[in-house]
Design a protein around this motif. Structure first.
Motif, PDB file in Angstrom:
ATOM      1  N   ASN A  13       0.858  -1.191   0.000  1.00 36.86           N
ATOM      2  CA  ASN A  13       0.000   0.000   0.000  1.00 36.86           C
ATOM      3  C   ASN A  13       0.895   1.243   0.000  1.00 36.86           C
ATOM      4  OD1 ASN A  13      -1.751   2.127   0.549  1.00 36.86           O
ATOM      5  ND2 ASN A  13      -2.985   0.964   2.002  1.00 36.86           N
ATOM      6  N   LYS A  41      -1.382  -8.607  -0.321  1.00 38.40           N
ATOM      7  CA  LYS A  41      -2.646  -7.956   0.011  1.00 38.40           C
ATOM      8  C   LYS A  41      -2.929  -6.767  -0.898  1.00 38.40           C
ATOM      9  CE  LYS A  41      -3.395  -9.218   4.865  1.00 38.40           C
ATOM     10  NZ  LYS A  41      -4.811  -9.600   4.793  1.00 38.40           N
ATOM     11  N   GLY A  42      -1.984  -5.790  -0.979  1.00 39.20           N
ATOM     12  CA  GLY A  42      -2.141  -4.605  -1.805  1.00 39.20           C
ATOM     13  C   GLY A  42      -1.453  -4.744  -3.151  1.00 39.20           C
ATOM     14  N   ASN A 179      -2.438  -1.850   6.129  1.00 37.18           N
ATOM     15  CA  ASN A 179      -3.621  -2.698   6.272  1.00 37.18           C
ATOM     16  C   ASN A 179      -4.104  -2.716   7.726  1.00 37.18           C
ATOM     17  OD1 ASN A 179      -4.435  -6.156   6.054  1.00 37.18           O
ATOM     18  ND2 ASN A 179      -5.542  -4.524   5.037  1.00 37.18           N
ATOM     19  N   TYR A 232     -10.469  -6.565  -0.241  1.00 38.47           N
ATOM     20  CA  TYR A 232      -9.418  -5.583   0.040  1.00 38.47           C
ATOM     21  C   TYR A 232     -10.026  -4.206   0.302  1.00 38.47           C
ATOM     22  CZ  TYR A 232      -5.132  -2.829  -0.670  1.00 38.47           C
ATOM     23  OH  TYR A 232      -4.067  -1.964  -0.518  1.00 38.47           O
ATOM     24  N   GLU A 235     -11.485  -4.097   3.762  1.00 38.42           N
ATOM     25  CA  GLU A 235     -10.489  -3.950   4.825  1.00 38.42           C
ATOM     26  C   GLU A 235      -9.989  -2.520   4.934  1.00 38.42           C
ATOM     27  OE1 GLU A 235      -8.524  -8.314   5.601  1.00 38.42           O
ATOM     28  OE2 GLU A 235      -7.272  -6.708   4.859  1.00 38.42           O
TER      29      GLU A 235
END
Length: 244
Positions: A13, A41-42, A179, A232, A235
């Motif tokens: 991120n 995740k990102g 996150n 995503y 979150e």
């Protein structure tokens, strides 16, 4: 007095990471330590690895940094793996398990999840014996002063920032930059004391929250067609956990 910024769980991120780095700069802090999970995740794992290499003095390995380099049948994991170069994979593989130092007479130890494993997850609401186990010396920790156990633990992994004083010692989770899972703002910690000083002196830990452009982070994920986009987005916008 010396100040150290401690960040963790960037998870690709970049808008969040850039906001945190800017906040650190405005405070005049030069030394940054990262507690792992740069990737996954990102959408921007590759850029996250390069930025952490550039700005962080020390980086320890997270669970995502570990398993991202393994063969995996998950299409989502394969997508995140495809974002990284072989050189970046080698960098992640080379990261140490833990790091420790003396500050204002306190032995401070930092790792991603626990002194036993990158995958041993401990929350602030877990039983006291579980939380106290984070202070143990193991074969994975540096143990720079022999059998002495640390006075302060800083870790990441759970994306939930907190500070607890337990039986005369301090346990700190620095939260997550990219996150966060309790407040939808980037989180990090500042340690203040005399670095390398053996004599006990003034020491503090401060948890910092940094707003960042969540909409930009979501749009970046959309632009590259990142898988599992809707979980995503949930979150980032609600700070509610979706797994991994």
């Amino acid at each position: 007095m010396d100040k150290i910024a401690v960040i963790s769980d960037i998870h690709g991120n970049i808008p969040a990471l850039e906001s945190v780095l800017q906040d650190i700069r405005t405070r005049g802090i030069k030394r940054i330590i990262c507690l792992g999970d740069l990737v996954g995740k990102g959408p921007q794992s590759s850029q996250a690895v390069d930025m952490i290499k550039q700005y962080c003095e020390i980086t320890v390995k997270g669970n995502w940094d570990d398993f991202i380099t393994w063969p995996n049948e998950s299409e989502t994991i394969k997508w995140h793996q495809s974002q990284l170069t072989s050189q970046q994979n080698h960098y992640l593989e080379s990261l140490p398990f833990s790091y420790e130092f003396i500050m204002s007479g306190r032995l401070i130890r930092m790792f991603h999840a626990s002194p036993r494993s990158l995958y041993d997850r401990i929350h602030p609401w877990d039983p006291l014996e579980c939380r106290l186990s984070l202070f143990e010396n193991t074969q994975h920790t540096q143990n720079i002063v022999g059998i002495r156990e640390p006075d302060v633990i800083c870790y990441g992994d759970i994306h939930n920032a907190y500070i607890q004083n337990l039986e005369g010692r301090t346990l700190c989770n620095v939260g997550s930059v990219g996150n966060p899972l309790e407040i939808p703002q980037a989180s990090y910690a500042i340690l203040e004391g005399k670095y390398g000083e053996e004599e006990v002196g003034t020491f503090s830990i401060q948890l910092i929250r940094v707003p960042y452009n969540i909409e930009l982070a979501i749009n970046l994920a959309k632009e590259v067609g990142m898988p599992e986009l809707e979980p995503y987005i949930k979150e980032l916008t609600t700070a509610k956990y979706r797994g991994l």
